[in-house]
Scaffold this active site. Structure first.
Site, PDB file in Angstrom:
ATOM      1  N   HIS A  75       1.805 -27.195  -0.915  1.00  0.00           N
ATOM      2  CA  HIS A  75       1.332 -27.182  -2.284  1.00  0.00           C
ATOM      3  C   HIS A  75      -0.172 -28.003  -2.919  1.00  0.00           C
ATOM      4  O   HIS A  75       0.331 -29.191  -2.550  1.00  0.00           O
ATOM      5  CB  HIS A  75       2.404 -27.609  -3.436  1.00  0.00           C
ATOM      6  CG  HIS A  75       3.398 -26.509  -2.839  1.00  0.00           C
ATOM      7  ND1 HIS A  75       3.388 -25.087  -3.352  1.00  0.00           N
ATOM      8  CD2 HIS A  75       4.510 -26.792  -2.243  1.00  0.00           C
ATOM      9  CE1 HIS A  75       4.780 -24.364  -3.342  1.00  0.00           C
ATOM     10  NE2 HIS A  75       5.310 -25.262  -1.954  1.00  0.00           N
ATOM     11  N   ARG A  77      -1.981 -27.897  -5.445  1.00  0.00           N
ATOM     12  CA  ARG A  77      -1.976 -28.184  -6.736  1.00  0.00           C
ATOM     13  C   ARG A  77      -2.614 -27.585  -7.928  1.00  0.00           C
ATOM     14  O   ARG A  77      -3.829 -28.535  -8.637  1.00  0.00           O
ATOM     15  CB  ARG A  77      -1.262 -29.210  -6.841  1.00  0.00           C
ATOM     16  CG  ARG A  77      -0.207 -30.171  -6.461  1.00  0.00           C
ATOM     17  CD  ARG A  77       0.749 -29.065  -7.094  1.00  0.00           C
ATOM     18  NE  ARG A  77       2.232 -29.463  -6.527  1.00  0.00           N
ATOM     19  CZ  ARG A  77       3.795 -29.033  -6.457  1.00  0.00           C
ATOM     20  NH1 ARG A  77       3.050 -27.490  -6.641  1.00  0.00           N
ATOM     21  NH2 ARG A  77       4.250 -29.589  -6.497  1.00  0.00           N
ATOM     22  N   ASN A 107       1.199 -20.997  -6.445  1.00  0.00           N
ATOM     23  CA  ASN A 107       1.876 -20.844  -7.659  1.00  0.00           C
ATOM     24  C   ASN A 107       1.828 -22.857  -8.371  1.00  0.00           C
ATOM     25  O   ASN A 107       1.940 -23.005  -9.003  1.00  0.00           O
ATOM     26  CB  ASN A 107       3.274 -21.795  -7.399  1.00  0.00           C
ATOM     27  CG  ASN A 107       3.247 -22.183  -6.108  1.00  0.00           C
ATOM     28  OD1 ASN A 107       2.658 -23.080  -6.132  1.00  0.00           O
ATOM     29  ND2 ASN A 107       4.780 -22.765  -6.643  1.00  0.00           N
ATOM     30  N   HIS A 245      11.104 -21.574   3.804  1.00  0.00           N
ATOM     31  CA  HIS A 245      11.842 -23.246   3.975  1.00  0.00           C
ATOM     32  C   HIS A 245      13.716 -23.057   4.293  1.00  0.00           C
ATOM     33  O   HIS A 245      14.342 -22.747   3.490  1.00  0.00           O
ATOM     34  CB  HIS A 245      11.753 -23.610   2.930  1.00  0.00           C
ATOM     35  CG  HIS A 245      11.443 -23.184   1.659  1.00  0.00           C
ATOM     36  ND1 HIS A 245      12.156 -22.304   1.510  1.00  0.00           N
ATOM     37  CD2 HIS A 245      10.591 -22.971   0.590  1.00  0.00           C
ATOM     38  CE1 HIS A 245      12.260 -21.776   0.052  1.00  0.00           C
ATOM     39  NE2 HIS A 245      10.700 -22.256  -0.316  1.00  0.00           N
ATOM     40  N   ASP A 318       6.088 -27.636   2.475  1.00  0.00           N
ATOM     41  CA  ASP A 318       6.760 -27.745   2.033  1.00  0.00           C
ATOM     42  C   ASP A 318       6.240 -28.624   1.105  1.00  0.00           C
ATOM     43  O   ASP A 318       7.178 -29.148   0.206  1.00  0.00           O
ATOM     44  CB  ASP A 318       8.343 -27.469   1.616  1.00  0.00           C
ATOM     45  CG  ASP A 318       8.339 -26.779  -0.201  1.00  0.00           C
ATOM     46  OD1 ASP A 318       7.141 -26.061  -0.522  1.00  0.00           O
ATOM     47  OD2 ASP A 318       9.244 -26.019  -0.217  1.00  0.00           O
ATOM     48  N   HIS A 322       4.547 -34.315  -6.839  1.00  0.00           N
ATOM     49  CA  HIS A 322       4.894 -34.811  -8.096  1.00  0.00           C
ATOM     50  C   HIS A 322       3.915 -36.000  -8.560  1.00  0.00           C
ATOM     51  O   HIS A 322       4.935 -36.824  -8.039  1.00  0.00           O
ATOM     52  CB  HIS A 322       5.760 -34.163  -8.583  1.00  0.00           C
ATOM     53  CG  HIS A 322       6.776 -33.052  -8.216  1.00  0.00           C
ATOM     54  ND1 HIS A 322       6.403 -31.460  -9.544  1.00  0.00           N
ATOM     55  CD2 HIS A 322       7.603 -32.035  -7.641  1.00  0.00           C
ATOM     56  CE1 HIS A 322       6.930 -30.233  -8.774  1.00  0.00           C
ATOM     57  NE2 HIS A 322       7.578 -30.543  -7.562  1.00  0.00           N
TER      58      HIS A 322
END
Lengths: 444, 313
Positions: A75, A77, A107, A245, A318, A322
């Site tokens: 990710h 982002r 996403n 995953h 994965d 954050h």
């Protein structure tokens, strides 16, 4: 075939001298000199045989040179969540972990669900990415599960495949349509498998620890039943699916059976599911909160065995950064995910290769095989092949996170763990993408 | 003991020490002047992220009887509604130098998390569905007063175990005190894996007569809308503790507030077996003992005689 994109880079002119070259696909396991020039492995010779006429010379000093790693599930982002990670920091983190190519998930905010968004993302990557990156587009618009994206057009624009990662495709009919449409668009469907009616408000594995902590659990069957459903549909439509995953032993049984039945199904496992369990969640530290959740020791052991025997095709981190303030909250409120790019090889090497559970060669295969699953060339150490290399010091001991991270975020589940084995240099697509800060360079 | 976050952090000796201290404070409570100077000049902050009248006022009364200053901070109508994070709230309130923070939140692990952000002693007054340790301590205190010892007592905890922090703290506390614990309730409301805590599991009340103590949990109406049970009527049919199921030698407990006609029938609430009001009464003295243990216990294991002298008016 769709190409990866990367920012501007300077092709390395490099001689790596007397290094232990290990590439199980090429059958190389010996000390060699390796010359990198004009983006390629220009020459491989027995140790001490190559002339030192390059701009830079790196002394191997008994370290290992292996094919650079490929991560089909990260990710980055971008767009919209740059406070967590961006294309620069994310690909720097990847390079620091020995990766030479990564695939970003859609996403984001907005979701990568249309050709213009994908085009602008690839344009940004062509300016900022330190290593080659590719992007998957979403299967359904806005990840809402209701309408297919323009998969054909997205594919033309460079989508490496399709996924609603972070969410399952809840409707079986929707997944079936995507698999039918795959005949036109091509591209693997990568599936996050979870039945929301079984997961409910769960935030960790359902079992003894969730019972003790009084938090809602996610049962293993939430994952395995969806995989069984989707494998059956993929078999019926003769489509290609990749299961993301894997976390539960029941899921492994389902994948194994589907493979035996001839379904075009592949799957991945993440370092945290291969090394940690729900016992780690007892502390309710939010860096151990991820989806799918860490499960039991029996699940973990089954995943390792499946990685060893090839039921699990590849490792994928994965990598899910954050921001600190997002994770510095009570467990039930925290977002799911752990970073993983900078610790993936070291963690697996320390806990699986070190004790003799997994041969180093097998780990190297599983950390590169993700490329093949998405129709990308698998990195190899061979003359005239693109130079995608990781230089490893397998004896280096370090503490994860002690010197900070290349990633913008620090929510790594392995923080504080003692690691054995470290990436000291990464050459991606012929350019030096990462170099350990204390690395000794001898000028030519 | 620095904080009271989980019953897991206490051994039997620590529980017995708190119970003994609570008994000393109970004697004080029988005096005309109930206030003692033990925590004079200390500050106790009540930080409640969930509506709670009983627990909050019980803590407030306990702190005031020990002469501590008390500040109540309710999450609604405060900076929390303006989007302040839990961490920033703790850092801000920490600037007032509280000696203890009593915290209730709807989130498991929040009390533990908060303990890393302040030097104050943390008292967990309920963290989500995880634990409610002072409830368990006051229940142990109440039972010891009633039946003498918990050793080898059979205690049944009946009802919605899945959503109950009281159940989890009490399973741990009762077992530490030597009791055998059985949880009983609808299969949808008994968490998978709960046996690992050492308790037995039953899905009917057929053998409820085995129990020396019946501890009924509150059955919340929203459990029905979330389809955990088909109806309150069916729940009451199978799991209500009533005059037909409760024997004369059994002790009945409930953490309150009671839903008469749901988990308990009216007749058993009013029966001599019920110790429900004794539990409420125990709440104040046990919380006094907890605050005393955390704030003064390290200095003086036994209260100094002057600590228990009535305050001059």
């Amino acid at each position: 075939m769709t190409d990866l994109v990367q920012g501007p880079s300077v092709p390395a002119d490099l001689l790596i001298r007397d290094v232990h070259v290990l590439d199980p696909r090429e059958g190389i396991d010996a000390r060699h000199d390796v010359r990198v020039r004009e983006g390629q492995v220009a020459e491989i010779g027995t140790a001490g045989s190559l002339q030192a006429d390059t701009a830079e010379i790196v002394e191997g000093e008994g370290r290992h040179l292996v094919p650079g790693f490929v991560d089909p599930h990260v990710h980055l982002r971008v767009p919209g969540q740059e406070h967590k990670e961006d294309l620069d920091t994310g690909t720097r983190a990847a390079a620091a972990g020995g990766f030479v190519a990564v695939l970003g998930m859609p996403n984001t905010d907005p979701v990568v669900d249309s050709a213009p968004i994908l085009r602008s993302l690839r344009d940004a990557a062509a300016r900022e990415a330190r290593i080659p990156v590719g992007f998957l587009a979403s299967i359904t618009r806005g990840l809402a599960g209701e309408e297919l994206t323009e998969m054909g057009e997205l594919r033309v624009e460079g989508a490496m495949g399709f996924t609603d990662d972070g969410k399952p495709v809840v409707s079986a009919g929707m997944l079936r349509k995507a698999l039918q449409y795959q005949r036109l668009a091509g591209g693997v469907l990568a599936l996050h498998e979870e039945d929301p009616s079984l997961s409910g408000k769960g935030v960790m594995h359902e079992g003894e620890i969730s019972a003790l902590l009084g938090v809602a659990g996610i049962p293993s069957v939430s994952e395995s039943t969806m995989i069984a459903r989707d494998a059956a549909i993929a078999g019926y439509e003769e489509g290609r699916i990749h299961i993301q995953h894997l976390s539960a032993r029941e899921s492994i049984d389902v994948v194994r059976a589907a493979k035996a039945a001839g379904v075009q199904i592949t799957c991945e496992a993440s370092p945290h599911h291969l090394l940690l369990t729900h016992d780690d969640v007892r502390s309710l530290e939010t860096r151990f909160k991820m989806n799918p959740p860490l499960r039991t020791e029996e699940d973990r052991v089954a995943l390792v065995e499946a990685l060893r025997d090839g039921t699990i095709d590849c490792v994928a981190t994965d990598h899910a950064p954050h921001a600190r303030d997002e994770k510095e909250v009570p467990f039930e409120q925290a977002p799911m995910g752990t970073t993983g790019l900078e610790t993936s090889f070291a963690a697996l090497h320390t806990d699986l290769v070190g004790p003799g559970i997994l041969p180093l060669e097998t780990l190297l295969l599983r950390m590169t095989e993700g490329a093949a699953l998405f129709d990308l060339p698998v990195p190899r150490i061979a003359k005239d092949q693109p130079a995608n290399l990781a230089l490893l010091d397998l004896d280096a001991v370090w503490i994860a996170g002690e010197h900070g991270w290349e990633s913008r975020s620090d929510n790594c589940c392995f923080t504080g763990r003692r690691m054995r084995g470290r990436v000291v240099m990464t050459v991606a697509a012929g350019a030096v993408a990462f170099r350990e800060r204390a690395f000794t360079v001898v000028g030519a | 003991v620095k904080h009271l976050i989980s019953i897991e952090d206490l051994d039997r000796e620590a529980i017995e020490r708190i119970v003994a201290q609570a008994q000393r404070f109970a004697e004080v409570s029988d005096r005309e002047i109930k206030k003692v100077p033990a925590l004079r000049g200390r500050m106790v902050l009540n930080l409640f992220y969930e509506a709670s009248t009983r627990t909050r006022s019980s803590f407030e009364l306990a702190a005031k009887r020990l002469s501590a200053d008390v500040v109540n901070f309710a999450a609604s109508g405060s900076s929390v509604e303006k989007g302040e994070s839990l961490k920033d709230t703790i850092l801000t309130l920490g600037a007032h130098k509280p000696d203890a923070i009593v915290i209730r939140t709807p989130w498991a692990g929040a009390a533990e998390l908060v303990s890393g952000w302040t030097s104050a002693a943390i008292v967990n007054a309920g963290d989500g569905k995880h634990e409610h340790p002072t409830q368990a301590l006051l229940d142990v205190y109440t039972l010891i007063r009633r039946i003498g010892t918990l050793d080898d007592a059979n205690i049944w905890i009946v009802g919605d175990v899945a959503h109950s922090r009281v159940a989890r703290s009490n399973i741990l506390a009762f077992q530490k005190m030597g009791a055998k614990v059985t949880v009983a309730g609808p299969p949808t409301l008994i968490p998978r894996g709960i046996e690992a805590m050492g308790c037995a599991v039953r899905y009917t009340l057929d053998d409820l007569s085995d129990a020396d103590v019946v501890y009924a949990l509150r059955m919340q109406k929203e459990r029905m809308t979330e389809a955990w049970v088909p109806s309150m009527r069916e729940y009451a049919t199978f799991y209500q503790v009533n005059g037909r199921r409760l024997g004369s030698r059994q002790v009945l407990m409930h953490p309150g507030p009671v839903n008469r006609g749901v988990e308990l029938s009216g007749e058993v609430v009013d029966s001599p077996q019920a110790v429900i009001t004794a539990q409420v009464e125990a709440g104040v003295v046990v919380r006094m003992a907890v605050l005393y243990e955390l704030l003064a216990g390290a200095r003086a294991p036994e209260p100094a005689p002057t600590d228990l002298e009535p305050q001059p008016a």
